[in-house]
Design a protein around this motif. Structure first.
Motif, short mmCIF file in Angstrom:
data_model
loop_
_atom_site.label_atom_id
_atom_site.label_comp_id
_atom_site.label_asym_id
_atom_site.label_seq_id
_atom_site.Cartn_x
_atom_site.Cartn_y
_atom_site.Cartn_z
N UNK A 202 16.69 100.70 131.07
CA UNK A 202 15.25 100.55 131.26
C UNK A 202 14.95 98.68 131.56
N UNK A 203 16.01 98.27 130.43
CA UNK A 203 15.58 96.67 130.23
C UNK A 203 16.18 95.79 131.51
N UNK B 72 3.17 93.69 127.83
CA UNK B 72 2.15 93.05 128.66
C UNK B 72 2.64 92.71 129.95
N UNK B 73 1.89 92.75 130.88
CA UNK B 73 2.29 92.57 132.40
C UNK B 73 2.81 91.07 132.54
N UNK B 74 2.20 90.14 132.10
CA UNK B 74 2.73 88.89 131.85
C UNK B 74 3.90 88.27 130.95
N UNK B 75 4.30 89.45 130.28
CA UNK B 75 5.27 88.96 129.16
C UNK B 75 6.64 88.11 129.76
N UNK B 76 6.91 86.93 129.17
CA UNK B 76 7.99 86.25 129.75
C UNK B 76 9.36 86.76 129.62
N UNK B 77 9.49 87.72 128.74
CA UNK B 77 10.72 88.12 128.54
C UNK B 77 10.82 89.80 128.45
N UNK C 218 12.82 92.13 129.62
CA UNK C 218 14.17 92.76 129.27
C UNK C 218 14.12 92.91 127.72
N UNK C 219 13.79 91.65 127.04
CA UNK C 219 14.17 91.81 125.56
C UNK C 219 13.17 92.32 124.79
N UNK C 220 11.79 92.45 125.46
CA UNK C 220 10.92 93.38 124.84
C UNK C 220 11.02 94.80 125.09
N UNK C 221 11.54 95.25 126.17
CA UNK C 221 11.94 96.76 126.49
C UNK C 221 13.09 97.20 125.45
N UNK C 222 14.11 95.93 125.29
CA UNK C 222 15.23 96.35 124.42
C UNK C 222 14.89 96.49 122.99
N UNK D 242 5.57 89.58 124.13
CA UNK D 242 4.61 90.23 124.89
C UNK D 242 4.43 91.66 124.43
N UNK D 243 4.86 92.05 123.23
CA UNK D 243 4.61 93.45 122.91
C UNK D 243 3.45 93.58 122.19
N UNK D 244 2.75 94.59 122.66
CA UNK D 244 1.31 94.89 121.76
C UNK D 244 1.13 96.17 121.33
N UNK D 245 0.37 96.28 120.46
CA UNK D 245 0.03 97.70 119.79
C UNK D 245 1.29 98.22 119.28
N UNK D 246 2.07 97.35 118.64
CA UNK D 246 3.52 98.09 118.03
C UNK D 246 3.34 99.11 117.15
N UNK D 247 2.15 99.04 116.41
CA UNK D 247 2.02 100.18 115.34
C UNK D 247 1.70 101.30 115.97
#
Length: 210
Positions: free
Chosen positions: A58-59, A140-145, A147-151, A3-8
């Motif tokens: 944060x995660x 993304x607000x609806x990201x399924x994971x 904590x892993x995205x934050x990490x 659910x990570x977006x605009x990583x660049x």
């Protein structure tokens, strides 16, 4: 997938934030001038490890707890401030030691620098609140994971920050190579670092939740 977006944009923002002069940069530069590149590198890795605590926090929602609970925030704030002030006073009172010390004593000093970097960053609640505000903008607000995205984002930020601090350490150590041969200059560097720690401690103690 995370659910990570605009990583660049996240990487670009992270790099710009990392190269912006701040307490971490000043600490790395000071330790590099005091002990050479290895001292600066130890400070950089210590800061990175301390930063990881905030990423993990944060995660799992610890940063949210700090923001929601004024009591928890105050406890972390005061513990961190006390540590910084005590460390600064110790550096002001310590007797200078030239760079030509025995290997065993130098390794011990590097360990202390590393741990100071860890605690200086880990006990700063402002860093926790920064990650809480910065990381969610790229998930993304609806990201399924979440904590892993934050990490994942946090580790990317730590990686770029560590690289930048190592570059700073190399430049500062090279510029200060001659200064470190003078005991008088070395003593003033030590006092400046001690004053920096005390200043940071006072700043942390005055932080308020926004």
């Amino acid at each position: 997938m995370l659910g990570i977006h605009e990583i660049w944009l996240f990487i670009l923002s992270g790099v710009l934030l990392n190269i912006t002069p701040g307490p971490d940069s000043v600490y790395v530069i000071g330790r590099s001038m005091q002990m050479g590149w290895r001292g600066g590198a130890a400070a950089a890795f210590g800061i990175s490890c301390g930063c990881f605590f905030h990423v993990a926090g944060a995660a799992i929602g610890l940063s949210a707890l700090l923001m929601a609970s004024s009591t928890a925030f105050s406890i972390v704030k005061l513990v961190g401030a006390a540590y910084l002030v005590v460390t600064g006073l110790q550096m002001l009172w310590s007797r200078p030691v030239l760079a030509a010390v025995r290997d065993e004593a130098e390794r011990s000093s590097l360990r202390r620098v590393f741990l100071q970097g860890v605690f200086t960053n880990a006990l700063n609640p402002k860093v926790a609140l920064f990650f809480l505000a910065f990381l969610p903008q790229f998930v993304a607000a609806d990201a399924p994971h979440k904590p892993f995205a934050f990490l994942t984002l946090g580790l990317i930020f730590i990686f770029t920050g560590t690289l930048w601090c190592l570059v700073l350490a190399a430049f500062a150590a090279k510029a200060a190579n001659r200064l470190r041969q003078s005991e008088g200059a070395f003593a003033w560097i030590n006092r400046a670092l001690g004053g920096l720690f005390i200043y940071l401690g006072i700043r942390v103690a005055m932080l308020e939740t926004r």
